[in-house]
Design an enzyme around this catalytic site. Structure first.
Site, PDB file in Angstrom:
ATOM      1  N   GLY A  38       0.773  -1.236   0.000  1.00  0.00           N
ATOM      2  CA  GLY A  38       0.000   0.000   0.000  1.00  0.00           C
ATOM      3  C   GLY A  38       0.799   1.276   0.000  1.00  0.00           C
ATOM      4  N   GLU A  92       4.503   4.322   5.772  1.00  0.00           N
ATOM      5  CA  GLU A  92       3.300   3.487   5.701  1.00  0.00           C
ATOM      6  C   GLU A  92       2.189   4.242   4.996  1.00  0.00           C
ATOM      7  OE1 GLU A  92       2.027   0.671   5.989  1.00  0.00           O
ATOM      8  OE2 GLU A  92       2.519  -0.359   7.846  1.00  0.00           O
ATOM      9  N   ASP A  93       1.285   3.505   4.361  1.00  0.00           N
ATOM     10  CA  ASP A  93       0.111   4.130   3.774  1.00  0.00           C
ATOM     11  C   ASP A  93      -0.885   4.504   4.867  1.00  0.00           C
ATOM     12  OD1 ASP A  93      -0.489   1.455   4.357  1.00  0.00           O
ATOM     13  OD2 ASP A  93      -1.514   1.076   2.461  1.00  0.00           O
ATOM     14  N   ASP A  96      -3.635   1.485  11.076  1.00  0.00           N
ATOM     15  CA  ASP A  96      -4.958   1.135  11.556  1.00  0.00           C
ATOM     16  C   ASP A  96      -4.832   0.765  13.034  1.00  0.00           C
ATOM     17  OD1 ASP A  96      -7.418  -0.480  11.995  1.00  0.00           O
ATOM     18  OD2 ASP A  96      -7.721  -0.128   9.865  1.00  0.00           O
ATOM     19  N   GLY A  98      -2.063  -0.656  14.155  1.00  0.00           N
ATOM     20  CA  GLY A  98      -0.648  -0.455  14.420  1.00  0.00           C
ATOM     21  C   GLY A  98       0.121  -1.743  14.635  1.00  0.00           C
ATOM     22  N   THR A 100       0.957  -4.253  12.527  1.00  0.00           N
ATOM     23  CA  THR A 100       1.977  -4.498  11.500  1.00  0.00           C
ATOM     24  C   THR A 100       3.126  -3.516  11.663  1.00  0.00           C
ATOM     25  OG1 THR A 100       0.277  -5.285   9.976  1.00  0.00           O
ATOM     26  CG2 THR A 100       2.402  -4.685   9.018  1.00  0.00           C
ATOM     27  N   LYS A 124      -5.246   6.190  11.957  1.00  0.00           N
ATOM     28  CA  LYS A 124      -6.478   6.035  12.732  1.00  0.00           C
ATOM     29  C   LYS A 124      -6.087   6.094  14.210  1.00  0.00           C
ATOM     30  CE  LYS A 124      -8.813   3.292   9.210  1.00  0.00           C
ATOM     31  NZ  LYS A 124      -9.533   2.038   8.918  1.00  0.00           N
ATOM     32  N   PHE A 145     -13.108   2.636   5.946  1.00  0.00           N
ATOM     33  CA  PHE A 145     -12.337   1.808   5.016  1.00  0.00           C
ATOM     34  C   PHE A 145     -12.005   2.679   3.818  1.00  0.00           C
ATOM     35  CE2 PHE A 145     -10.919  -1.301   2.139  1.00  0.00           C
ATOM     36  CZ  PHE A 145     -10.495  -2.374   2.904  1.00  0.00           C
ATOM     37  N   ASP A 152      -6.032  -0.307  -0.958  1.00  0.00           N
ATOM     38  CA  ASP A 152      -6.842  -1.165  -1.812  1.00  0.00           C
ATOM     39  C   ASP A 152      -7.961  -1.860  -1.052  1.00  0.00           C
ATOM     40  OD1 ASP A 152      -5.827  -4.518  -1.756  1.00  0.00           O
ATOM     41  OD2 ASP A 152      -5.025  -3.014  -0.384  1.00  0.00           O
ATOM     42  N   ARG A 158      -6.147   0.761  -5.949  1.00  0.00           N
ATOM     43  CA  ARG A 158      -4.868   1.403  -5.597  1.00  0.00           C
ATOM     44  C   ARG A 158      -4.539   2.548  -6.546  1.00  0.00           C
ATOM     45  NH1 ARG A 158      -2.111  -1.699  -1.821  1.00  0.00           N
ATOM     46  NH2 ARG A 158      -2.406  -3.945  -1.950  1.00  0.00           N
TER      47      ARG A 158
END
Length: 170
Positions: A38, A92-93, A96, A98, A100, A124, A145, A152, A158
């Site tokens: 992403g 990062e894109d 969310d 966190g 990952t 977020k 979302f 994506d 994307r």
């Protein structure tokens, strides 16, 4: 889909972030690490706007198990070079929960970089782990979302030059 963040608004914010990053990393050996998949568009645009010399590399990670509750991750794309004693910016894109990002930060820290900062186009913040800090947030966003500009849904959207809220993903 109606854009929540227009192409122009995103471009303007990326330029602002690049100025901050250029100032903060001036005279440092900077390595920008884009997080795939992403983050590739944001990373590319950010790197083109950063006004100081820097290297670029990419990493990727994925969760395994059921992908929802396991919390187990694996690196699917390693860095090509060591970042030992270098200044590192993870890009990062979206952050969310966190989870990952937390995993990737831990992995990069194993190489003992001089410093490690995080840029994310979307954060977020209310939903994310409060221990995760995004040093260069593009936009603080609600728990929607989002798709477009690298984000994506099932591999699609994307390519949109803007970011929109995707409805009906349940």
């Amino acid at each position: 889909m109606k854009p929540l963040y227009s192409e122009e608004r995103i471009h303007h914010r990326v330029e602002e972030l690049a100025r901050e990053i250029s100032r903060d990393f001036l005279s440092k050996e900077l390595v920008v690490i884009g997080i795939l998949n992403g983050g590739f568009i944001f990373t590319a645009d950010l790197c083109r706007s950063i006004a100081i010399p820097h290297e670029v590399d990419f990493m990727a990670a994925s969760s395994y198990g059921d992908g929802i509750t396991s919390g187990d991750f694996k690196i699917t794309k390693e860095l090509k070079k060591s970042v030992h004693n270098k200044s590192v910016l993870l890009v990062e894109d979206i952050v969310d929960t966190g989870k990952t990002l937390e995993y990737l930060v831990t992995e990069v820290q194993k190489q003992n970089p001089k410093e490690l900062k995080v840029a994310a186009l979307f954060w977020k913040k209310q939903k994310a782990n409060p221990h995760i800090i995004v040093d260069y947030p593009g936009f603080i966003t609600e728990d929607d979302f989002l798709v477009g500009y690298g984000l994506d849904y099932k591999g699609k959207f994307r390519n949109l030059p803007y970011v929109a809220k995707l409805e009906g993903t349940d």
